[in-house]
Motif scaffolding. Sequence first.
Motif, short mmCIF file in Angstrom:
data_model
loop_
_atom_site.label_atom_id
_atom_site.label_comp_id
_atom_site.label_asym_id
_atom_site.label_seq_id
_atom_site.Cartn_x
_atom_site.Cartn_y
_atom_site.Cartn_z
N ILE A 3 0.99 -1.13 0.12
CA ILE A 3 -0.04 -0.08 -0.04
C ILE A 3 0.74 1.06 0.06
O ILE A 3 1.70 1.54 1.05
N ASP A 7 -0.97 6.75 -4.62
CA ASP A 7 -1.28 6.13 -5.86
C ASP A 7 -1.70 7.03 -6.74
O ASP A 7 -3.05 7.54 -6.86
N ARG A 272 -10.38 12.73 -0.71
CA ARG A 272 -9.70 12.91 0.27
C ARG A 272 -10.25 13.01 1.59
O ARG A 272 -9.97 12.29 2.76
N VAL A 275 -11.89 9.71 2.71
CA VAL A 275 -10.72 8.75 3.25
C VAL A 275 -10.52 9.26 4.61
O VAL A 275 -10.40 8.60 5.45
N PRO A 361 -1.19 6.55 4.20
CA PRO A 361 -1.69 6.50 2.56
C PRO A 361 -2.97 7.16 2.40
O PRO A 361 -4.07 7.02 3.23
N ILE A 362 -3.12 8.06 1.56
CA ILE A 362 -4.35 8.64 1.22
C ILE A 362 -4.30 9.40 -0.26
O ILE A 362 -3.24 10.00 -0.84
N TRP A 363 -5.17 9.02 -0.95
CA TRP A 363 -5.45 9.27 -2.37
C TRP A 363 -7.09 9.33 -2.80
O TRP A 363 -7.75 8.71 -2.05
N MET A 366 -8.93 6.08 -3.13
CA MET A 366 -8.48 5.02 -2.26
C MET A 366 -9.70 4.25 -1.94
O MET A 366 -10.77 4.87 -1.32
N GLU A 367 -9.59 2.80 -2.06
CA GLU A 367 -10.70 2.32 -1.88
C GLU A 367 -11.00 2.22 -0.03
O GLU A 367 -9.90 2.07 0.59
N THR A 370 -9.13 -0.59 1.53
CA THR A 370 -7.65 -0.26 1.92
C THR A 370 -7.42 0.58 2.95
O THR A 370 -6.60 0.35 4.00
N VAL A 371 -8.50 1.61 3.16
CA VAL A 371 -8.24 2.33 4.37
C VAL A 371 -8.70 1.57 5.61
O VAL A 371 -7.74 1.65 6.59
#
Length: 385
Positions: A3, A7, A272, A275, A361-363, A366-367, A370-371
């Motif tokens: 991860i 991304d 964002r 997330v 991680p953050i974009w 982002m699913e 994944t979070v």
Amino acid sequence: MNIPILDLKPQYQRIKAEIQQAVNGVLESGQFILGKTVENFEQAAADYLGVKYAIGVNSGTDALMIGLRALGIGPGDEVITTPFSFFATAESISNVGAKPVFVDVAIADFNLDPDKIKAAITPRTKAIMPVHLFGQPAAMAQIKALADAHGLKIIEDCAQSFGAIYAGDCLGCDQGCDDQVRRALVGQYTGAMGDVGAFSFFPTKNLGAYGDGGLITTNDPAIADLARCLRVHGSRQRYQNEMLGYNSRLDALQAAILKVKLSHLKEWSMGRRRVAQTYNDLFQGVEGIITPTITAGHVFHQYTLRILGGKRDALAKTMQGMGISTMIYYPVPQDQLPVYRGQYAPNPMSDRLATEVLSLPIWPEMEIETVQTVAEKISQVLPSL
């Protein structure tokens, strides 16, 4: 498991056709430096941010330096700013011959603490440079009230905050400000509240180019004119150089790409925030973690936790071993960097944050799964460290 901290591939895949069309248009035009494509983006950015003028330059660092010079700041002057930021903030002040004066941050939002600014003002102070760190607007009503009272300029470092909106939140601030000032600023974008705004389009930014780029914003026609002059070797007319300037021009390819991406920015900012809110919900009640406050205008260039109990570095190392990337912004505050070391008194909040902050991680795309994976791993590992 792998991860990344960011991304960019999902974003590109969604806008690939638009990007290719824009790039092909520039290639076919044969005009690659400044020109109509850059002017079109500058106008679109100015309209988006609600300012009269936007001037494209080569980088966010150049935007700061040129912005400072356009404000008439130079040798012998002092500029108040935060120690808790990337080096370009202080470097730009030093590079125009002025002195950065570091004022500590409010631990609630990592931004310049307005309660501490007044004591740092001297007869040499010419400007305040707040940084809207991680996409969270600084306490601009208080900062502007102080600047107005002391005849100071404001240059906003917006490198991480394109699209962020001031909502009147004053996290960790005890200083009152004129309600009229606050009402005038609420709802405004960062970069529109000071005398000058300086933006970065480094590829990892919320509005990122596919290379370097920057932008200066202002509502003052004289500042805009001088900034345009400085970006092309101090010349308003070819071979009639009036001052020492810079070779700092936003190229047409980057401008075309940025104009495409600008039309998607509001959607990405919402992504964002989604997330960030999910992270906050998942970390609720986890001991040893302080989550960021989600104010109305925060655009979360980074999602940054405070990890208490001296466990930050061990947590980052453990996450890396699991294939989850994290980042530490900033392990060494600007006033403690070798170039300035020993010149300034300590800034306790900044020094403390340097040992506690950890960005996850953050974009925008982002699913949620994944979070959840990131949050679950941190929540499981932290108590055992």
